[in-house]
Write an enzyme that holds these catalytic residues in place. Structure first.
Site, PDB file in Angstrom:
ATOM      1  CD  GLU A 121       4.928   1.754   2.254  1.00 56.38           C
ATOM      2  OE1 GLU A 121       6.031   2.143   2.221  1.00 56.38           O
ATOM      3  OE2 GLU A 121       4.016   1.937   1.668  1.00 56.38           O
ATOM      4  CG  ASP A 156       2.577   2.159  -1.914  1.00 58.40           C
ATOM      5  OD1 ASP A 156       3.758   1.990  -1.334  1.00 58.40           O
ATOM      6  OD2 ASP A 156       2.120   2.989  -2.185  1.00 58.40           O
TER       7      ASP A 156
END
Length: 682
Positions: A368, A332
């Site tokens: 990401e 993330d």
């Protein structure tokens, strides 16, 4: 960070159980004193508090004889208390071991966890206790099952099975539920190469949620990085390990979505739970004026350029590979992991360590590639073998099917693997993870039902979440009884699914998008641990689900669809057919004028077959709302046969209806007949 070898698989910090006792070890450069607090079997009463001894270079440790597996403990630290200088030492704060692999209960937000020093609040009753565990025998090392080009199935663990009628009630919402035969069968039908589990490590609610009666349903607010959340994995690491084994037996890998960019300690008004209390200045990045850096939008940013932080993150990754056997990881807000003194660096020490570590070198790594800090958008800039979430793919595919002008060229680029983004430094393969919808944003079904976000249930007056979703509603916002509108939406949903499965390289589908899950327009449902996010298995669109399964079967049967190599327009070695041809609806090659025509909404992609059979696959895309005749170029000895269409399979010739994707496969002619034309099909 210290060099690691294959034999040196265990971390040097945490509560390390051995014969005769437990060695407790923690790191803090700035603390003057550290203690370990030992609790009773219920974790409710502090039995003793023992001071750790400095061993140099910030290491504090103590061997406590007579303790064994199951001992409950926490740490305390003392030193200067000057929040304005980033110093938060307070021995009244019980701190979770950053290396804890199990805790005795979930975190619960309480305003007293953020009390200032001297206010007389001991937080031990408010905090989970770490549970010391004996070192398990490592999982037998096996290569990852997942390969680039496979389907990743993104799974919110709790929401996925909370309403699944075939899963026993006591298992619903847990990691163990993913090993249930009904779930495994569903994953196999979709051809999932791996499930990507949204965060399963222990997390805490943001402080504004409890007063609203809400809780974090996604888990992107961790406290430490190794302990699983007892609500998601009540059986701890054994539960995760067993589930990974069952899925692996079915040919499905497991990828963990991990958050190393921030923690739930939030900004300077947040609670002191772990890293802040050990050494806030070292574990978190700060600005030049001493404030917490906020490149994450959550109040703090992990200092991933600090050697001890790098060691901790690599130890966490090794833990999940060694003790659970996972295939890999999705990161993330991954630019945080590559920031050195605040600037993203593709050769950052942590990114290098992940790729070079003996246990991690063959694991799947997915970034990401954006955060909210300066220069935070880094799509295409992560080093191989990192795969990257490709939001340009998501946005361009949505724009095309929304009907935006001039999108044919962009659509072709995305279908072909996004060479404009990933063909760098002589790279021959795409590292794109193609997706149209993910946990964050509109669901696939809501993309064609809601032109605007509807986040009122989040308690922020609809101010949260993205305002531009590149979505459309087919004339009516939200739920409708109009059969024509419903049919148009379903047709668009089919077309979006077909486009995804027709795309070269790795693709990702979020759980439930294959059967029409809706969040009623909520594009930021992180705080909705309820029917808004829980998948409605009983009410799912089973016809749509069957169509997704047929797409998956076609993708498995035609290797050219999942191939990650960039297309050249030339025949690959051993073949006589070009790897791709881009055509108009008349069968003519697209020229410069056609590519640039803003009103063009039709495209044919013909992928060359494998060297051993030479057969081709045609992906016929009619993005216009009007039906159209398509002509495919024929070859002597072959004929075009329907493979799959966004409705039911259809015979050719015939017009291709509007808003439709058709797959046609070239087959060898075996006898004379009307369908075995060498001059193509319509």
């Amino acid at each position: 960070m210290p060099s690691r070898t294959a034999a040196d698989q265990r971390p040097r910090f945490g509560g390390l159980v051995s014969d005769g006792g437990i060695r407790f070890a923690a790191w803090s450069q700035a603390a003057r004193r550290l203690w370990v607090s030992i609790f009773d079997e219920q974790g409710s009463r502090e039995i003793e508090r023992l001071e750790l001894q400095p061993e140099g270079e910030g290491v504090h440790a103590l061997f406590v004889a007579g303790l064994g597996p199951g001992a409950r403990y926490g740490f305390r630290a003392d030193g200067d208390y000057a929040p304005e200088r980033g110093l938060w030492f307070d021995p009244d704060k019980l701190l979770t071991d950053p290396y804890a692999i199990e805790i005795d209960r979930p975190y619960a937000h309480d305003w007293r966890l953020a009390h200032r020093r001297g206010e007389g609040v001991d937080t031990a009753p408010l905090m989970p206790k770490a549970i010391a565990g004996a070192l398990p025998k490592p999982v037998q090392a096996s290569p990852p099952l997942f390969r680039a080009g496979d389907l990743i199935y993104e799974v919110p663990v709790r929401a996925f099975t909370m309403r699944h009628p075939d899963v026993p009630e006591k298992l619903r919402g847990t990691v163990a539920a993913l090993a249930h035969p009904a779930v495994v069968e569903h994953l196999k039908k979709l051809g999932a190469g791996a499930v990507e589990l949204m965060p399963v490590t222990a997390s805490i609610d943001e402080r504004h949620l409890p007063p609203l009666g809400l809780r974090n349903a996604w888990g992107y607010n961790p406290v430490t990085f190794m302990a699983l959340d007892p609500r998601l994995a009540p059986g701890g690491m054994v539960e995760l390990r067993n589930t990974v084994a069952v899925l692996r037996e079915a040919g499905i890998g497991v990828i963990l979505d991990l958050v190393f960019n921030h923690t739930g300690e939030s900004d300077r008004l947040g609670p002191t739970l772990s890293l802040r209390g050990f050494d806030n200045q070292a574990y978190y990045r700060h600005t030049s004026d001493g404030r917490l850096a906020n490149d994450t939008g959550t109040g703090n940013t992990i200092a991933c350029d600090h050697p001890v932080v790098q060691e901790m993150i690599v130890d966490a990754l090794r833990h999940f590979v060694r003790d659970a056997g996972v295939d890999g990881f999705r990161f993330d807000l991954a630019p945080i992991l590559g920031r050195v003194e605040g600037t993203f660096d593709t050769e950052a020490p942590l990114l290098k360590a992940m790729r070079q570590d003996v246990l991690l070198a063959d694991r799947v790594l997915i970034a990401e590639p954006w955060d909210v800090g300066p220069d935070g958008y880094q799509l295409g800039n992560f080093p191989p073998p990192f795969l990257e979430w490709n939001d340009k793919y998501r946005d361009d595919v949505r724009r095309f099917w929304r009907g935006d002008a001039g999108m044919v060229g962009a659509l072709a680029t995305r279908l072909a693997g996004s060479s404009d983004v990933f063909a760098k430094a002589s790279q021959l393969t795409s590292r794109s993870v193609n997706f149209i919808a993910a946990h964050d944003g509109m669901t696939l079904a809501d993309t064609v039902r809601y032109e605007r976000k509807h986040n009122e249930a989040n308690g922020e007056q609809n101010r949260d979440g993205h305002n531009e979703n590149l979505s459309w509603n087919n004339g009516v916002e939200g739920v409708t009884d109009d059969p024509a509108v419903s049919a148009a939406r379903l047709n668009d949903h089919h077309a979006l699914l077909a486009t995804l499965f027709a795309s070269r390289g790795t693709i990702m589908l979020t759980a439930g998008d294959e059967f029409g899950r809706t969040q009623h327009g909520n594009n930021n449902a992180y705080a909705q641990d309820n029917e808004i996010t829980w998948l409605d298995w009983a009410g799912r669109d089973q016809a749509l689900e069957r169509y997704a399964a047929r797409l998956a079967a076609l993708r498995r049967a035609v290797p050219a669809l999942s191939d990650t190599r960039f297309l050249t327009g030339q025949p690959p070695a051993g073949s006589v057919t070009p790897d791709v041809a881009w055509l108009t609806e008349t069968g003519a090659p697209l020229d410069a004028q056609s590519w640039q025509d803003p009103q063009r909404h039709r495209l044919v992609m013909i992928l060359g077959g494998a060297a051993d059979d030479g057969r081709r696959l045609a992906v016929v895309i009619n993005g216009d709302r009007r039906a159209c005749m398509f002509t495919l170029p024929g070859r002597e000895g072959f004929f075009w046969a329907p493979a799959l269409e966004t409705g039911e399979a259809v015979d050719i010739p015939g017009p291709v209806s509007g808003r439709t994707v058709i797959f046609m496969i070239e087959r060898a002619a075996v006898q004379a007949g009307s369908r075995e034309k060498s001059n193509g099909g319509k």
